[in-house]
Scaffold this motif. Structure first.
Motif, PDB file in Angstrom:
ATOM      1  N   TYR A 521      47.639  40.987 -26.125  1.00 22.33           N
ATOM      2  CA  TYR A 521      47.099  39.752 -25.556  1.00 22.33           C
ATOM      3  C   TYR A 521      48.262  38.948 -24.994  1.00 22.33           C
ATOM      4  CZ  TYR A 521      48.606  37.395 -29.883  1.00 22.33           C
ATOM      5  OH  TYR A 521      49.337  36.907 -30.931  1.00 22.33           O
ATOM      6  N   ASP A 522      47.930  37.974 -24.146  1.00 23.80           N
ATOM      7  CA  ASP A 522      48.920  37.062 -23.584  1.00 23.80           C
ATOM      8  C   ASP A 522      48.756  35.696 -24.224  1.00 23.80           C
ATOM      9  OD1 ASP A 522      49.881  39.029 -21.944  1.00 23.80           O
ATOM     10  OD2 ASP A 522      48.729  38.398 -20.181  1.00 23.80           O
ATOM     11  N   GLU A 523      49.894  35.074 -24.512  1.00 27.47           N
ATOM     12  CA  GLU A 523      49.881  33.752 -25.136  1.00 27.47           C
ATOM     13  C   GLU A 523      50.619  32.769 -24.235  1.00 27.47           C
ATOM     14  OE1 GLU A 523      51.894  31.479 -28.980  1.00 27.47           O
ATOM     15  OE2 GLU A 523      51.549  33.647 -29.068  1.00 27.47           O
ATOM     16  N   ARG A 524      49.979  31.625 -23.955  1.00 27.55           N
ATOM     17  CA  ARG A 524      50.604  30.570 -23.168  1.00 27.55           C
ATOM     18  C   ARG A 524      50.458  29.243 -23.893  1.00 27.55           C
ATOM     19  NH1 ARG A 524      48.743  33.949 -19.119  1.00 27.55           N
ATOM     20  NH2 ARG A 524      46.613  33.154 -19.322  1.00 27.55           N
ATOM     21  N   ARG A 525      51.538  28.439 -23.830  1.00 23.73           N
ATOM     22  CA  ARG A 525      51.522  27.121 -24.471  1.00 23.73           C
ATOM     23  C   ARG A 525      52.060  26.091 -23.496  1.00 23.73           C
ATOM     24  NH1 ARG A 525      52.268  26.989 -30.651  1.00 23.73           N
ATOM     25  NH2 ARG A 525      51.797  29.114 -31.325  1.00 23.73           N
ATOM     26  N   LEU A 526      51.408  24.950 -23.458  1.00 24.31           N
ATOM     27  CA  LEU A 526      51.873  23.806 -22.690  1.00 24.31           C
ATOM     28  C   LEU A 526      51.786  22.592 -23.595  1.00 24.31           C
ATOM     29  CD1 LEU A 526      52.744  22.458 -19.999  1.00 24.31           C
ATOM     30  CD2 LEU A 526      50.294  22.175 -19.500  1.00 24.31           C
ATOM     31  N   GLY A 527      52.911  21.928 -23.795  1.00 24.83           N
ATOM     32  CA  GLY A 527      52.852  20.815 -24.726  1.00 24.83           C
ATOM     33  C   GLY A 527      54.163  20.050 -24.798  1.00 24.83           C
ATOM     34  N   ASP A 557      43.113  42.871 -25.356  1.00 23.51           N
ATOM     35  CA  ASP A 557      42.681  44.266 -25.344  1.00 23.51           C
ATOM     36  C   ASP A 557      41.392  44.412 -26.153  1.00 23.51           C
ATOM     37  OD1 ASP A 557      44.894  44.728 -23.878  1.00 23.51           O
ATOM     38  OD2 ASP A 557      45.949  45.951 -25.368  1.00 23.51           O
ATOM     39  N   PHE A 558      40.590  45.390 -25.788  1.00 21.51           N
ATOM     40  CA  PHE A 558      39.299  45.576 -26.466  1.00 21.51           C
ATOM     41  C   PHE A 558      39.461  45.950 -27.928  1.00 21.51           C
ATOM     42  CE2 PHE A 558      40.486  49.828 -25.258  1.00 21.51           C
ATOM     43  CZ  PHE A 558      39.976  50.653 -26.251  1.00 21.51           C
ATOM     44  N   ASP A 559      40.615  46.595 -28.264  1.00 20.62           N
ATOM     45  CA  ASP A 559      40.803  47.023 -29.657  1.00 20.62           C
ATOM     46  C   ASP A 559      41.752  46.092 -30.401  1.00 20.62           C
ATOM     47  OD1 ASP A 559      43.022  47.686 -28.186  1.00 20.62           O
ATOM     48  OD2 ASP A 559      43.314  49.663 -29.119  1.00 20.62           O
ATOM     49  N   VAL A 567      40.513  33.312 -31.473  1.00 23.66           N
ATOM     50  CA  VAL A 567      41.219  32.205 -30.813  1.00 23.66           C
ATOM     51  C   VAL A 567      41.286  32.404 -29.294  1.00 23.66           C
ATOM     52  CG1 VAL A 567      42.599  31.659 -32.841  1.00 23.66           C
ATOM     53  CG2 VAL A 567      43.451  33.345 -31.198  1.00 23.66           C
ATOM     54  N   GLU A 568      40.539  33.372 -28.768  1.00 19.55           N
ATOM     55  CA  GLU A 568      40.591  33.644 -27.336  1.00 19.55           C
ATOM     56  C   GLU A 568      40.122  32.421 -26.560  1.00 19.55           C
ATOM     57  OE1 GLU A 568      39.148  37.092 -24.164  1.00 19.55           O
ATOM     58  OE2 GLU A 568      38.230  36.948 -26.163  1.00 19.55           O
TER      59      GLU A 568
END
Length: 770
Positions: A521-527, A557-559, A567-568
């Motif tokens: 998965y991809d994680e992005r944060r703005l803060g 990913d599906f798996d 948390v998506e």
């Protein structure tokens, strides 16, 4: 008539005497007139211009002649290194003294030839000797040249090298021909100690410069001069441990090919002296001698060591300095007693006057405001001088990164009980613009563009175009950091005010954007975040922090694990934290002694948001300097421990993870802990502990590391598997284009692990600026 004649005779006698009295001084004055050089004639010079010779002389036409000036001119002309002989002959002339300067010019070297040299170039040998074709033949340099060349070879390990000069060729043809016999390069292959019953070999090896070859880090070149120094160092070390009668020698053997040297240090330890008694003498009895004696390292019956003796003297001087006697002198000495193997220790104290602080003056700060310097001192006029506060103020100034050097000195005044304080600083280059890149086993390839000013002043606006004092001088920090990368990218802008409203409140605020490819998965944060810190007591800082982040999880990913799907999408996280830090290390950037402990509690959801949980965090580190060599290189051992616990239900991106550099080496980044579908999901409980020994290997740029990393990450406080890995590493710093280029290489070997853990023997971190 007779009477008139007698009177006439008396008058004539008086006139004669008067003539003698008044005429003689005039003659004496004329005789005392100094002689002047009327002419200088130079003879014998063919190659050297006469004006060049004359320019070296003080006795030129019109100058006053003196034997001292004549002797001085002789040496000045000789210093030209152009003449084999110089003679200066004064002769009387019509208008003064004529100086005849006769010189015999040195012949010129027609050529300089080196034969047999393979390891050192002709150019290098010419640099060593200072000889080259076309220069005057300097016989003194010719005589010294073979020894200079031999010394250079021996420094490179060619102990049997020899050099000879063909003197006949020099006299007959003007050619300096050197015959070089390099011989084999001698490497130290073995070092042994004999007779050292009380001190182990490992400790003695730390005291010597001679090292066994360890390619490519230690050349192991054999040096006779270095061995002589090592003998003296070993003896000094033994004496410092109380072996006052020790004798140290050395023996060297070579193999048949004279390529390998085996060194043996032979020690006759003798008696190790003990302390019979300790006497402290202070005529004024300012501090109790009994109290001071109880605090001392040296105690009756214990062994005498130089470190303890000098340490006790420093401690006593500091005890006096802390109550105003900053000029106290403490003189320790020892005396042999009638009982063999024992000494009496006497410490004489001259306390001097009790001193108060007078005026505090700051010098050298062209850009930095005075208040920025003064606030780091933390002592004020009219206070009793405290030597520890003075030293701490100097340390804080030097560690502030605002100054390349800072000194705090006491200046005596007319009042012996008042000293002024002079603070002298040299301002550092506090602004930087860095373009760089790095690669490490945790985050892949990461670029770096950094704009930073560590002596920022947000209120100092430009007064005119090109004002180089604008936005500088208040000790604030402002920065912009751009870090694009292959697996992670991060962008930050921040501002830090160490003394908010001129009070001891540290304020730091920043905004950030963070993006990371987590593979599944991809994680992005703005803060952003805001923290306020205050030193509530000496070395103890309390900090309250606020943060708010918008987190986006996508491309799942599906798996992927179930916790990722929970948390998506987008969510908001806010938190308030409270931390206490007790820092007693000697350096906040590169500690070598002392300890640092931080405890923190963070409450998520305190300002709203989508998540509510509580995090507890504890980090402790302790540093010891084991040894320090003549070059100031320290061997440092540290122990560290970290624990964390999350109560409630933290999302997957706020859980604890372990593995990789900064955690447990020998395991992959996030390779330790609970897994779901072969992917790390983190845990609610973290426990790490480890030790590391860092020591110099070669020069000041290469250091070695031995480490033991242990720990675990669990879904609860129950420990299922405790991981451990041991290994070694290297720390290398290279200077490239004036910028330090750090390399970190670690090899970790797991000792204990769980079946699902992902291991990684080699981890590294390389960063470079360009």
């Amino acid at each position: 008539m007779i009477r008139h004649r007698l009177l006439l005779i008396e008058l004539l006698i008086i006139a004669a005497l008067a003539g003698i009295l008044f005429v003689q001084p005039t003659v004496a004055q004329e005789a005392a007139q100094p002689e002047v050089v009327s002419e200088v004639i130079i003879e014998g010079n063919e190659r050297v211009d006469a004006h060049r010779i004359l320019s070296q002389m003080r006795l030129r036409p019109g100058a006053t002649f003196s034997p001292e000036a004549l002797n001085d001119d002789y040496y000045r002309i000789f210093a030209l290194r152009e003449f084999d002989n110089v003679r200066i002959q004064p002769e009387p002339g019509d208008d003064g003294i004529l100086l005849r300067v006769m010189v015999d010019e040195l012949p010129l070297l027609n050529d300089v030839v080196f034969e047999g040299n393979e390891k050192l170039s002709d150019k290098r040998l010419q640099e060593l000797t200072g000889l080259s074709a076309g220069v005057p033949l300097d016989r003194n340099r010719l005589v010294q040249a073979p020894r200079l060349i031999e010394d250079e070879y021996r420094d490179k390990g060619y102990y049997f090298a020899s050099v000879s000069l063909d003197r006949q060729a020099v006299e007959e043809t003007g050619v300096a021909r050197f015959q070089v016999r390099e011989g084999p390069r001698v490497l130290v292959r073995g070092i042994e100690f004999k007779g050292n019953a009380s001190i182990p070999d490992s400790r003695l090896k730390e005291q010597i410069e001679t090292k066994k070859r360890f390619w490519p880090f230690i050349t192991g070149a054999y040096s006779e001069e270095q061995l002589q120094r090592d003998v003296q160092k070993l003896r000094a070390y033994y004496v410092g441990q109380g072996f006052l009668d020790v004798e140290v020698s050395r023996a060297v053997s070579f193999d048949d090919r004279r390529e390998r040297a085996y060194v043996e240090f032979i020690v006759s330890e003798g008696i190790r002296y003990r302390v019979a008694s300790v006497t402290i003498r202070d005529p004024r009895s300012i501090l109790s001698a009994a109290y001071l004696a109880e605090q001392m390292r040296l105690q009756p019956g214990g062994f005498l060591t130089t470190d303890d003796l000098q340490g006790d003297a420093r401690d006593i001087a500091e005890a006096y300095g802390r109550i105003g006697y900053v000029h106290s002198e403490v003189a320790p000495r020892t005396e042999y007693t009638a009982e063999p193997g024992t000494v009496d220790v006497m410490i004489q104290i001259d306390a001097g006057p009790k001193v108060r602080i007078g005026e505090i003056m700051v010098r050298g700060n062209e850009q930095t405001l005075d208040k920025v310097v003064l606030r780091e001192l933390r002592f004020f006029p009219e206070e009793i001088a405290d030597s520890r506060e003075i030293n701490d103020g100097r340390r804080r100034l030097n560690q502030s990164r605002l100054f390349s050097n800072a000194q705090v000195s006491l200046l005596p005044t007319e009042d012996p009980n008042v000293d002024d304080v002079l603070v002298t600083v040299e301002e550092a280059q506090t602004g930087s613009f860095i373009i760089g890149a790095g690669v490490n086993s945790n985050s892949g390839l990461v670029g770096n563009v950094m704009l930073e000013q560590n002596n920022f002043d947000i209120t100092r606006l430009p007064r005119y175009w090109g004002d180089d004092m604008a936005f500088r001088g208040a000790g604030q920090r402002a920065y912009l950091s751009l870090e694009p990368g292959t697996e992670m990218q991060q962008y930050r802008v921040g501002f830090m005010e160490p003394y908010l409203f001129d009070r001891s409140i540290r304020m730091h605020t920043s905004a950030h954007y963070y993006e990371r490819d987590r593979h599944i998965y991809d994680e992005r944060r703005l803060g952003g975040q805001l923290s306020l810190g205050h030193e509530i007591r000496r070395d103890v800082m309390a900090t309250v922090g606020f943060r708010a982040d918008q987190i986006e999880i996508d491309d799942v990913d599906f798996d992927a694990p179930t916790d990722v799907f929970d948390v998506e999408g987008r969510s908001i996280l806010t938190s308030i934290s409270l931390a206490l830090t007790r820092d007693k290390t000697d350096n906040i950037w590169q500690p070598t002694t002392g300890s640092r402990v931080t405890g923190e509690i963070e409450q998520a959801g305190a300002m709203g948001g989508d998540y509510t949980f509580t995090k507890f965090y504890l980090d402790a580190r302790r540093y010891w300097t084991i040894t320090e060599d003549d070059l100031g290189r320290r061997s440092v051992f540290n122990l560290r421990g970290r624990a964390g616990y999350a109560a409630g239900d933290p999302p997957i991106f706020e859980r604890f993870y372990a593995g990789g550099q900064g955690s447990i080496r020998g395991f992959r980044y996030r390779g330790v802990g609970p897994f779901e579908r072969d992917e790390p999901i983190g845990g609610d409980f973290l426990l790490l502990a480890g030790g590391e020994y860092e020591f110099p290997l070669y020069g000041k740029n290469l250091r070695g590391v031995l480490f033991l990393d242990t720990g675990t990450v669990e879904s609860s406080t129950t420990i299922s598997t405790y991981r451990a890995a041991a290994g070694f590493g290297f720390r290398l710093t290279l200077d490239v284009f004036g910028q330090p280029l750090p390399f970190m290489f670690d090899f970790g070997f797991p000792i204990s692990k769980a079946d699902d853990d992902e291991t990684q023997i080699f981890s590294f971190n390389i960063a470079w600026n360009f």
